[in-house]
Design a protein around this motif. Structure first.
Motif, PDB file in Angstrom:
ATOM      1  N   ALA A  71      57.562 100.113 178.702  1.00 57.11           N
ATOM      2  CA  ALA A  71      58.154 101.221 179.447  1.00 57.11           C
ATOM      3  C   ALA A  71      57.905 102.519 178.697  1.00 57.11           C
ATOM      4  N   PRO A  72      57.986 103.671 179.374  1.00 55.39           N
ATOM      5  CA  PRO A  72      57.823 104.946 178.665  1.00 55.39           C
ATOM      6  C   PRO A  72      58.819 105.051 177.525  1.00 55.39           C
ATOM      7  N   GLY A  73      58.350 105.432 176.360  1.00 57.50           N
ATOM      8  CA  GLY A  73      59.231 105.641 175.223  1.00 57.50           C
ATOM      9  C   GLY A  73      59.753 104.374 174.566  1.00 57.50           C
ATOM     10  N   GLU A  74      59.234 103.240 174.983  1.00 62.05           N
ATOM     11  CA  GLU A  74      59.731 101.984 174.423  1.00 62.05           C
ATOM     12  C   GLU A  74      58.910 101.578 173.199  1.00 62.05           C
ATOM     13  N   MET A  75      59.526 100.813 172.306  1.00 60.52           N
ATOM     14  CA  MET A  75      58.774 100.249 171.193  1.00 60.52           C
ATOM     15  C   MET A  75      58.794  98.742 171.324  1.00 60.52           C
ATOM     16  N   VAL A  76      57.603  98.171 171.507  1.00 62.73           N
ATOM     17  CA  VAL A  76      57.506  96.729 171.726  1.00 62.73           C
ATOM     18  C   VAL A  76      56.681  96.119 170.599  1.00 62.73           C
ATOM     19  N   GLY A  77      57.145  95.017 170.088  1.00 61.22           N
ATOM     20  CA  GLY A  77      56.406  94.321 169.046  1.00 61.22           C
ATOM     21  C   GLY A  77      55.621  93.170 169.644  1.00 61.22           C
ATOM     22  N   GLY A  95      61.517 111.618 168.931  1.00 57.98           N
ATOM     23  CA  GLY A  95      61.281 113.055 169.112  1.00 57.98           C
ATOM     24  C   GLY A  95      60.371 113.369 170.279  1.00 57.98           C
ATOM     25  N   LYS A  96      59.296 112.625 170.417  1.00 57.45           N
ATOM     26  CA  LYS A  96      58.312 112.957 171.438  1.00 57.45           C
ATOM     27  C   LYS A  96      58.249 111.939 172.579  1.00 57.45           C
ATOM     28  N   GLY A  97      59.046 110.876 172.442  1.00 60.76           N
ATOM     29  CA  GLY A  97      59.052 109.871 173.500  1.00 60.76           C
ATOM     30  C   GLY A  97      57.761 109.070 173.604  1.00 60.76           C
ATOM     31  N   VAL A  98      57.049 108.982 172.485  1.00 58.22           N
ATOM     32  CA  VAL A  98      55.813 108.201 172.499  1.00 58.22           C
ATOM     33  C   VAL A  98      56.165 106.715 172.444  1.00 58.22           C
ATOM     34  N   ALA A  99      55.581 105.945 173.351  1.00 59.61           N
ATOM     35  CA  ALA A  99      55.809 104.500 173.342  1.00 59.61           C
ATOM     36  C   ALA A  99      54.853 103.842 172.355  1.00 59.61           C
TER      37      ALA A  99
END
Lengths: 267, 349
Positions: free
Chosen positions: A28-34, A194-198
């Motif tokens: 998803a936008p701004g998500e962090m997935v491993g 800060g920048k919403g980078v996924a």
């Protein structure tokens, strides 16, 4: 929630070997997935399929609602997907700052821009990012003189230069000393909030993934084995079996299993 | 590393303040000398020699665009020279032209350059899919194949007999035209190196897959520069054909022209703007000296020189002062890095 990256039933074969076998993955936008899994489970191949380096034999990939299944790597990059590599890809003979300047966004660069010099804004952005990544003092050194950890940082910086919406990080902590790992973690978190980078990160360092990601996908032998929060994953018996091997299972259950004579992959 | 460090004071002297001024004065003096040379009574033979030297400088500059900046080591670059020469000759010569009227020189030479550039674009699109030594060998094959086609296609090209062009022997005009073109080419590469385009070419040389992943359309850019280099070399081929007043397959398509371009560039400094100029000029005069003194062994001496350059000063004369140059020892190695990833992908996905 509409997904930024959506890959469905991705299949990649190399001759008789099915390296990626019908994997679904969403970010998803701004998500962090491993993305974790034992060696040879298809993590890097999946990255190559997502970023257009490998053509896929089945399934589809879309980014930001655009079908990118058949797109070339540079076209994918221009849509806002950046990546780093397990084997670091920096321009070793150029200075650190030149590396950054070369990694700006190429989307919408017309013929006239092609014949202009990199502008002052790009330069300043590169310098700022280098400061942020603690590489400020090295900016005029050839990139080949950086240490392994600094090269990882530079590659992350290069990925961020293009203002991506999603960054695929392939083993950002491999060969990096523990204190620098903490620094990398902080910087990634700052960019994310800060920048919403996924971010989609392939990692062998499970703790690193657990600290950063809300969601973890486990691959094994080319298929998705499990998906969930880091806590759920760590407790999943199937994951422990595949990822930590028999030794892990023994540790988990305190039962001395005779099958665990060193055949399992260590953590 | 060491050689770079030891060169630093000299480089600083050349790059900054007095050094920069000195370099500029030297360049201006050489240019002024080149401009007045024909006016102060240079013989036709001197001007012809100088014009041939300009030609070899130009071919080296063009070779350096793909070989030095972009990292595609072209072993068949002379094919564009031969094509430019032949198209010009076919258009101008009466025996080949079915209309029985030879074209005037300027359009014939321009068309020759355009044809060479267009074919370079087409062939480059195919051969530039290959990397490293594979590309080099594919271009060598292209060179040989085109020469044999020209030799066989007698109706158009005069076959092995060749073609004769209407003579026009104003050496001074050729001298000035080529001088202006060479100076223009140097200015163009100097400027190109500073643009986004030039930077992208270097990115392709350093790591093509990395460049793609950072949004650079590598195929388009590398084929564009290859096509330009082909057109530019074709232009000098056309000019050479007109001056020579005769072409046949073996003198228009000679691999020595490719070898000279590569040697000149390596000697001067691979991937630098001034390298091919300095290297080609040194090589040109060195050959005259060697040829005059060691007739039987001059090619041996040249080979020894090349080996010494690669071993002792791989960054070349200009490369010693210009960090942007590339070591001759890295002529292909930067491609091998990409090959490294492939088996890893194929065997351990």
């Amino acid at each position: 929630m509409t997904a930024l990256l959506e890959a469905a039933r991705v299949v990649k074969r190399f001759g008789g070997l099915t390296a990626v076998d019908g994997v679904d993955i969403e970010v998803a936008p701004g998500e962090m997935v491993g993305l974790i899994g034992p060696n040879g489970s298809g993590k890097t191949t999946l990255f190559d399929c997502l970023s257009g380096i490998q053509s896929i034999d089945g399934g589809s990939v879309s980014f930001d609602g655009v079908d990118i299944t058949r797109r070339r790597p540079h076209q994918v990059a221009r849509l806002g997907m950046a990546r780093t590599f397990q084997l670091i890809r920096i321009y070793r003979d150029l200075t650190v700052l030149e590396n950054m300047e070369l990694s700006t966004q190429w989307a919408g660069v017309g013929l006239r821009d092609l014949f202009r010099r990199a502008d002052a804004a790009t330069r300043r952005k590169g310098e700022d990012l280098l400061e942020f990544l603690m590489l400020g003092p090295m900016r005029d050194e050839p990139a080949g003189t950086l240490s392994g950890g600094q090269r990882r940082l530079l590659e992350i910086g290069m990925a961020l230069m293009s203002d991506p919406r999603l960054v695929l990080l392939d083993e950002a902590t491999a060969g990096v000393n523990p204190s620098l790992v903490e620094d990398i973690k902080d910087r990634l978190r700052a960019v994310n909030s800060g920048k919403g980078v996924a971010f989609l990160l392939v990692e062998h360092n499970v703790q690193f993934v657990a600290d950063l990601c809300e969601r973890v996908v486990v691959l094994d032998a080319g298929s998705k084995l499990a998906e969930g929060t880091p806590g759920q994953i760590m407790d999943d018996p199937a994951v422990i079996e595949a990822y930590f091997g028999a030794a892990g299972r023994a540790r988990q259950t305190n039962v001395g299993d005779a099958g665990g004579n060193g055949t399992g992959a260590g953590p | 590393m060491n050689s770079r460090r030891s060169a630093r004071p000299l480089r600083q002297w050349l790059a900054g303040g007095r050094g920069l001024a000195a370099t500029r004065v030297a360049v201006a003096a050489v240019l002024a000398w080149l401009i007045v040379l024909p006016l102060v009574g240079a013989t036709d033979s001197t001007m012809f020699t100088m014009t041939l030297m300009f030609t070899s400088v130009a071919v080296a500059i063009n070779w350096n665009l793909t070989g030095g900046f972009t990292g595609y080591v072209d072993f068949g670059h002379a094919v564009w020279f031969g094509l430019g020469a032949y198209v010009t000759a076919i258009l101008m010569s009466l025996q080949a032209n079915s209309l029985g009227i030879g074209w005037p020189p300027v359009p014939a030479i321009v068309v020759g350059a355009v044809v060479a550039g267009a074919l370079a674009g087409l062939i480059g699109r195919a051969t530039m899919r290959l990397r490293g030594p594979y590309f080099s060998i594919a271009m060598l094959g292209t060179f040989v194949a085109v020469r044999e086609i020209v030799r066989t296609w007698g109706g158009l090209t005069g076959g092995g007999v060749g073609l004769t062009l209407p003579p026009y022997l104003n050496r001074q005009l050729f001298y000035y035209v080529e001088l202006v073109l060479v100076v223009g080419l140097v200015a163009l590469t100097w400027w190109l190196r500073r643009t986004r385009f030039g930077a992208a070419l270097v990115a392709i040389r350093e790591d093509e897959l990395g460049a793609q992943m950072r949004g650079i359309s590598t195929t388009r850019l590398k084929v564009a520069v290859f096509s330009f280099a082909g057109a530019s070399t074709g232009l000098f081929g056309g000019l050479w054909a007109y001056q020579n007043t005769f072409v046949d397959p073996d003198i228009a398509f000679t691999e020595v022209r490719t070898i000279d371009a590569i040697m000149g560039t390596l000697l001067g400094g691979l991937g630098t703007v001034a390298g091919p100029v300095v290297g080609s000029v040194v090589l040109y005069w060195l050959r005259e000296v060697l040829w005059a003194n060691l007739l039987d062994y001059h090619l041996v001496a040249q080979g020894v020189l090349l080996i010494m350059v690669v071993l002792l000063m791989p960054r070349g004369i200009v490369g010693a002062f210009d960090r942007r140059g590339v070591s001759a020892r890295r002529l292909w190695r930067f491609r091998r890095r990409q090959a490294d990833d492939q088996p890893e992908k194929a065997t351990a996905p």
